[in-house]
Scaffold this motif. Sequence first.
Motif, PDB file in Angstrom:
ATOM      1  N   GLU A  17       0.806  -1.221   0.000  1.00  0.00           N
ATOM      2  CA  GLU A  17       0.000   0.000   0.000  1.00  0.00           C
ATOM      3  C   GLU A  17       0.842   1.275   0.000  1.00  0.00           C
ATOM      4  N   ALA A  18       2.096   1.182   0.464  1.00  0.00           N
ATOM      5  CA  ALA A  18       2.903   2.396   0.604  1.00  0.00           C
ATOM      6  C   ALA A  18       3.859   2.631  -0.556  1.00  0.00           C
ATOM      7  N   LEU A  19       4.354   1.554  -1.191  1.00  0.00           N
ATOM      8  CA  LEU A  19       5.481   1.692  -2.115  1.00  0.00           C
ATOM      9  C   LEU A  19       5.198   1.047  -3.457  1.00  0.00           C
ATOM     10  N   ASP A  20       5.796   1.607  -4.507  1.00  0.00           N
ATOM     11  CA  ASP A  20       5.752   0.922  -5.798  1.00  0.00           C
ATOM     12  C   ASP A  20       6.854  -0.137  -5.830  1.00  0.00           C
ATOM     13  N   VAL A  27      14.220  -0.612  -0.926  1.00  0.00           N
ATOM     14  CA  VAL A  27      14.153  -0.883   0.510  1.00  0.00           C
ATOM     15  C   VAL A  27      14.776  -2.244   0.823  1.00  0.00           C
ATOM     16  N   ALA A  28      14.418  -3.238   0.014  1.00  0.00           N
ATOM     17  CA  ALA A  28      14.965  -4.583   0.242  1.00  0.00           C
ATOM     18  C   ALA A  28      16.480  -4.591   0.088  1.00  0.00           C
ATOM     19  N   ASN A  29      16.981  -3.790  -0.843  1.00  0.00           N
ATOM     20  CA  ASN A  29      18.421  -3.748  -1.080  1.00  0.00           C
ATOM     21  C   ASN A  29      19.181  -3.118   0.081  1.00  0.00           C
ATOM     22  N   LEU A  30      18.511  -2.272   0.861  1.00  0.00           N
ATOM     23  CA  LEU A  30      19.137  -1.717   2.057  1.00  0.00           C
ATOM     24  C   LEU A  30      19.421  -2.803   3.093  1.00  0.00           C
ATOM     25  N   LEU A  31      18.621  -3.842   3.064  1.00  0.00           N
ATOM     26  CA  LEU A  31      18.782  -4.955   3.998  1.00  0.00           C
ATOM     27  C   LEU A  31      19.568  -6.110   3.396  1.00  0.00           C
ATOM     28  N   MET A  32      19.332  -6.369   2.120  1.00  0.00           N
ATOM     29  CA  MET A  32      19.896  -7.546   1.455  1.00  0.00           C
ATOM     30  C   MET A  32      20.553  -7.101   0.148  1.00  0.00           C
ATOM     31  N   THR A  33      21.856  -6.935   0.179  1.00  0.00           N
ATOM     32  CA  THR A  33      22.584  -6.397  -0.972  1.00  0.00           C
ATOM     33  C   THR A  33      22.355  -7.244  -2.220  1.00  0.00           C
ATOM     34  N   LEU A  78      11.566   0.914   7.870  1.00  0.00           N
ATOM     35  CA  LEU A  78      10.250   1.513   7.646  1.00  0.00           C
ATOM     36  C   LEU A  78      10.060   2.760   8.504  1.00  0.00           C
ATOM     37  N   ILE A  79      10.536   2.698   9.746  1.00  0.00           N
ATOM     38  CA  ILE A  79      10.466   3.872  10.627  1.00  0.00           C
ATOM     39  C   ILE A  79      11.259   5.031  10.024  1.00  0.00           C
ATOM     40  N   ARG A  80      12.465   4.721   9.557  1.00  0.00           N
ATOM     41  CA  ARG A  80      13.333   5.759   8.994  1.00  0.00           C
ATOM     42  C   ARG A  80      12.714   6.376   7.734  1.00  0.00           C
ATOM     43  N   ILE A  81      12.085   5.538   6.904  1.00  0.00           N
ATOM     44  CA  ILE A  81      11.458   6.048   5.674  1.00  0.00           C
ATOM     45  C   ILE A  81      10.292   6.967   6.016  1.00  0.00           C
ATOM     46  N   GLN A  82       9.501   6.593   7.012  1.00  0.00           N
ATOM     47  CA  GLN A  82       8.363   7.446   7.379  1.00  0.00           C
ATOM     48  C   GLN A  82       8.846   8.752   7.993  1.00  0.00           C
ATOM     49  N   GLU A  83       9.931   8.712   8.793  1.00  0.00           N
ATOM     50  CA  GLU A  83      10.418   9.925   9.462  1.00  0.00           C
ATOM     51  C   GLU A  83      11.239  10.811   8.535  1.00  0.00           C
ATOM     52  N   GLU A  84      12.069  10.191   7.675  1.00  0.00           N
ATOM     53  CA  GLU A  84      13.031  10.958   6.888  1.00  0.00           C
ATOM     54  C   GLU A  84      12.766  10.931   5.386  1.00  0.00           C
ATOM     55  N   GLY A  85      11.899  10.009   4.934  1.00  0.00           N
ATOM     56  CA  GLY A  85      11.678   9.851   3.504  1.00  0.00           C
ATOM     57  C   GLY A  85      12.759   8.987   2.873  1.00  0.00           C
ATOM     58  N   LEU A  86      12.643   8.804   1.562  1.00  0.00           N
ATOM     59  CA  LEU A  86      13.604   8.001   0.803  1.00  0.00           C
ATOM     60  C   LEU A  86      13.826   8.663  -0.550  1.00  0.00           C
ATOM     61  N   LYS A  87      15.081   9.017  -0.807  1.00  0.00           N
ATOM     62  CA  LYS A  87      15.438   9.674  -2.071  1.00  0.00           C
ATOM     63  C   LYS A  87      14.566  10.897  -2.325  1.00  0.00           C
ATOM     64  N   THR A  88      14.508  11.762  -1.330  1.00  0.00           N
ATOM     65  CA  THR A  88      13.825  13.067  -1.344  1.00  0.00           C
ATOM     66  C   THR A  88      12.293  12.981  -1.335  1.00  0.00           C
ATOM     67  N   ARG A  89      11.738  11.799  -1.287  1.00  0.00           N
ATOM     68  CA  ARG A  89      10.284  11.663  -1.289  1.00  0.00           C
ATOM     69  C   ARG A  89       9.801  11.187   0.074  1.00  0.00           C
ATOM     70  N   GLN A  90       8.678  11.730   0.531  1.00  0.00           N
ATOM     71  CA  GLN A  90       8.104  11.356   1.817  1.00  0.00           C
ATOM     72  C   GLN A  90       7.089  10.222   1.633  1.00  0.00           C
ATOM     73  N   TYR A  91       7.005   9.349   2.612  1.00  0.00           N
ATOM     74  CA  TYR A  91       6.078   8.219   2.558  1.00  0.00           C
ATOM     75  C   TYR A  91       5.356   8.093   3.900  1.00  0.00           C
ATOM     76  N   ARG A  92       4.111   7.669   3.811  1.00  0.00           N
ATOM     77  CA  ARG A  92       3.388   7.253   5.013  1.00  0.00           C
ATOM     78  C   ARG A  92       3.279   5.742   4.971  1.00  0.00           C
ATOM     79  N   ILE A  93       3.761   5.096   6.014  1.00  0.00           N
ATOM     80  CA  ILE A  93       3.799   3.630   6.048  1.00  0.00           C
ATOM     81  C   ILE A  93       2.596   3.109   6.831  1.00  0.00           C
TER      82      ILE A  93
END
Length: 312
Positions: A17-20, A27-33, A78-93
């Motif tokens: 619901e939150a991400l394309d 996001v997955a690549n941040l955890l699993m290279t 997910l917390i970091r993305i909601q608080e800081e966004g990802l690649k200049t875009r804001q998200y609500r998780i």
Amino acid sequence: MVMKRHVRTLAINSLTEALDIKTMLNVANLLMTGYDSDYIYNRTGFPRNMPMPPREVARQIVDDVNTLGLYLEFVTILIRIQEEGLKTRQYRIPYLRELLNDILEQGYIYEPNRKMFIEDPEVRRTANWGVLRSDEDTFSFLRVDIVGNSDLVRKYPSDVIRTTYADFKSIVTRTVEKRNARIWNWEGDGGLAAFYFGRNIHQSAVLSGMEILHQLFIYNRLNSRLDDILNIRIAVHSGPCHYCGNPSDLDRSETIITIKELEKNNTETDSLSISRTVYVMLDPLIARQFDTMKRNLKTDCYNYRIRWECDH
């Protein structure tokens, strides 16, 4: 830490619901290279000539997170993305609160300074705070040792020594653990405590050392079963170290070698010595309580002891 079935569903819904798909893979690549579109097609066996449904991508990511035991790290991102966004875009998780509640119910709390989950000390206390792996990182260490241990053991009955040393260990443990430190090694007459979480781990270790001196001062005069004063030495030093479950492996760490030298060769009886690495991180009000010493170390060290008015 593994997700329950209903939590797995919440995590899948949260991503869907939150991400394309592209952002999910980021996001997955941040955890699993190496987690990219080629990888996800290989993992799912989905035909490459067909677009993959977002929910199928989310399901595979969540299952891989679960298999690798990365649930806490996943929710942290997910917390970091909601608080800081990802690649200049804001998200609500969506469903983030439900995921957080599940983690809290399992005995973990969020540590905002390190931005990660750690075990709730009110629930349990383990040497790695429930989350540290073997990666190298900066710790602050407190080392404490009873002076004249052999003479005390020869002079007093074994039950008196056991009680006294147990009381001393209790003072040290209680003092460091209230600042969220952990005892990494204890050898009867002393041990090593590690500080990793908190706004200023160096200062937390120093304040613990100062408090131990004060607590022992009171203990010696009110509660000790010894005719002699129980004397100690305390040292604090910070530096890189690998977390390891086997205490004997710590002896190979340069940081541990340095704090042992600081305590044994550069600390007077009933005092606390700290390295310059620690000293420069202290609040000036606390730093002023220390005297400069230069003895056998390569750099300055600083010493604190309980002083009476007549000492000034």
